[in-house]
Write an enzyme that holds these catalytic residues in place. Structure first.
Site, mmCIF file in Angstrom:
data_model
loop_
_atom_site.group_PDB
_atom_site.id
_atom_site.type_symbol
_atom_site.label_atom_id
_atom_site.label_comp_id
_atom_site.label_asym_id
_atom_site.label_seq_id
_atom_site.Cartn_x
_atom_site.Cartn_y
_atom_site.Cartn_z
ATOM 1 N N LYS A 22 0.779 -1.348 0.033
ATOM 2 C CA LYS A 22 0.037 0.004 0.037
ATOM 3 C C LYS A 22 0.838 1.300 0.103
ATOM 4 C CE LYS A 22 -1.464 2.091 3.686
ATOM 5 N NZ LYS A 22 -2.236 2.381 4.868
ATOM 6 N N ASN A 23 1.905 1.388 0.693
ATOM 7 C CA ASN A 23 2.792 2.429 0.964
ATOM 8 C C ASN A 23 3.765 2.655 -0.331
ATOM 9 O OD1 ASN A 23 1.648 2.891 3.571
ATOM 10 N ND2 ASN A 23 3.465 1.904 4.624
ATOM 11 N N CYS A 116 -4.996 8.014 10.582
ATOM 12 C CA CYS A 116 -4.926 7.420 11.662
ATOM 13 C C CYS A 116 -4.547 8.509 12.822
ATOM 14 C CB CYS A 116 -4.043 6.255 11.951
ATOM 15 S SG CYS A 116 -4.802 4.750 11.218
ATOM 16 N N ARG A 121 1.520 14.690 13.089
ATOM 17 C CA ARG A 121 2.277 14.257 11.746
ATOM 18 C C ARG A 121 2.228 15.766 10.946
ATOM 19 N NH1 ARG A 121 0.496 8.614 9.524
ATOM 20 N NH2 ARG A 121 -1.617 9.584 10.028
ATOM 21 N N ASP A 303 5.357 0.978 12.198
ATOM 22 C CA ASP A 303 4.101 0.301 11.651
ATOM 23 C C ASP A 303 4.210 -1.116 12.166
ATOM 24 O OD1 ASP A 303 3.205 2.520 10.197
ATOM 25 O OD2 ASP A 303 3.535 1.585 8.160
ATOM 26 N N ARG A 395 -8.152 -0.607 6.081
ATOM 27 C CA ARG A 395 -7.252 0.271 5.456
ATOM 28 C C ARG A 395 -5.820 -0.264 4.858
ATOM 29 N NH1 ARG A 395 -5.607 4.079 8.775
ATOM 30 N NH2 ARG A 395 -4.663 5.259 6.784
#
Length: 416
Positions: A22-23, A116, A121, A303, A395
């Site tokens: 995903k990233n 999230c 951030r 993560d 997600r």
């Protein structure tokens, strides 16, 4: 609202193949906006974040079609440069659209991104990087407007090796005049994948994977075909799932060097690790405590902090986890303590005293990775655990319950 119901104390055994990351997929999807044409992106995971990015890009004028695990993105008719506020609030990765839109149209407007709630951030590093290459930034009433008469290559120093800021700076700089140097750049594998994709399009980028990236601006880019790299965070989660259930799990379609720090900690915990060319095997029986500090790549990934904390709740002795990336990433601790874990949080440090077993109960997923961590704890716990608000998990974990079921887990998805 849906929930997972997990019956624990089952050893996970078998093989599992992880798909595209995903990233890596999200910034590469955004990067297709840098040109006019049809890009073909393979091994794109089925995730709510990917679907949200598709929705945003469609509103900007892109035409997107999914065929299996392939996205076909036609960016020829992209004309809007304003990202709708509501969609920005749904997903932090929408900030990746800033660099490509500024690079192609020299103008972009968006609100502050959501995602999230794992800590503060700020996107100031993104904005400072874009200002360095000629963008004029205005912030007013919660919106960010960026414009440039032209983008000019420059030297960018990042105060912190932010993945998002590095990727946004790269995408904006590929069409700038002259040479851009990014110092103290993030080194994650997903950045190297973005470099590979952009270079296929005609960009001239070197250095991804190191702390210094060089971008020589080009006049135009062309649409290309590309396959997304494997998801190292999903792979790490399944390895930890094998360890926490004292099982025997093989994770395939993975580049082992992406997970060197994770392998090291799993071995320290007492797991037996076998590494092949494109697989990692984990076998565990007795678990012992270790100390972990999250760091930018190639350090231990933030993560995977939540999943490995679940593992350490059942390891002998005392473990200490220090979270250096996000200050609010221990939100799963209260839920684990409801299951019988003994954890004390002091600022950015969690002190974990291992217990013989956890017990099932009702818990709530506070965010994506914390949700995954609660599923892992439930797999090892005595009795049945119900995990609510699993939309967070959707997600970032593709077909999570189905993959775990293939390893022998007793997990089902139900309506709450």
């Amino acid at each position: 609202m849906e929930k997972f119901v997990v019956t624990g104390e089952v050893q996970l055994c078998g093989k599992i193949r992880v798909g595209g990351a995903k990233n890596a997929a999200l910034p590469i999807m955004a990067a297709t906006l840098l040109c006019s044409g049809v890009s073909v992106i393979h091994d794109v995971p089925y995730l709510s974040d990917i679907k949200a990015m598709q929705g945003i890009m469609t509103l900007l004028g892109a035409e997107i079609k999914r065929e299996g695990r392939t996205l076909i993105i036609d960016s020829s008719n992209v004309h809007r440069v304003e990202v709708p506020e509501q969609l920005m609030r749904e997903m932090r990765a929408s900030v990746f659209l800033m660099g490509p839109l500024l690079g192609r149209f020299h103008k972009v407007r968006l609100s502050y991104p959501g995602g999230c709630a794992i800590g503060h951030r700020p996107i100031d590093l993104h904005l400072k990087a874009l200002e360095k290459i000629g963008a004029r930034i205005k912030e007013k009433f919660g919106f960010i407007d960026a414009e440039a008469d032209s983008l000019i290559g420059s030297e960018i120093y990042l105060d912190f090796p932010s993945v998002g800021a590095t990727e946004n700076a790269i995408m904006a700089a590929v069409l700038a005049k002259g040479v851009t140097i990014i110092c103290n750049a993030a080194r994650e594998p997903e950045i190297f994948d973005l470099q590979t994709f952009l270079n296929k399009m005609g960009a001239k980028i070197t250095g991804a994977g190191s702390d210094t990236i060089r971008i020589e601006g080009v006049e135009r880019l062309v649409a290309v075909e590309h396959t997304i790299i494997c998801d190292r965070i999903q792979a790490g989660t399944y390895l930890i799932a094998g360890a926490i259930t004292r099982g025997d799990v093989v994770v395939e379609n993975i580049v082992p060097e992406y997970l060197v720090s994770v392998i090291d900690k799993l071995e320290g915990i007492g797991s037996v690790i076998q590494v092949g060319e494109n697989f990692i095997r984990v076998r565990s029986k007795e678990l012992r405590g270790v100390d972990i500090k999250t760091l930018p790549h190639p350090g231990f990934p933030t993560d995977l902090q939540a999943p490995i904390l679940s593992l350490l709740t059942m390891a002998k002795g005392t473990s200490i986890i220090t979270e250096t990336i996000f200050e609010n990433r221990f939100k799963h601790v209260d839920e684990l303590m409801r299951m019988g874990a003994q954890i004390k949080v002091e600022g950015r440090t969690a002190i974990i005293r291992g217990v013989p077993k956890l017990t099932g109960t009702k818990v709530t997923a506070p965010d994506l990775r914390a949700g995954g961590a609660l599923v892992l704890a439930a797999l090892a716990a005595e009795g049945t655990t119900e995990i609510e608000q699993i939309y967070h998990i959707d997600r970032g974990y593709e077909n999570f319950e189905e993959h775990l079921q293939s390893l022998g887990a007793h997990i089902i998805r139900l309506n709450s």
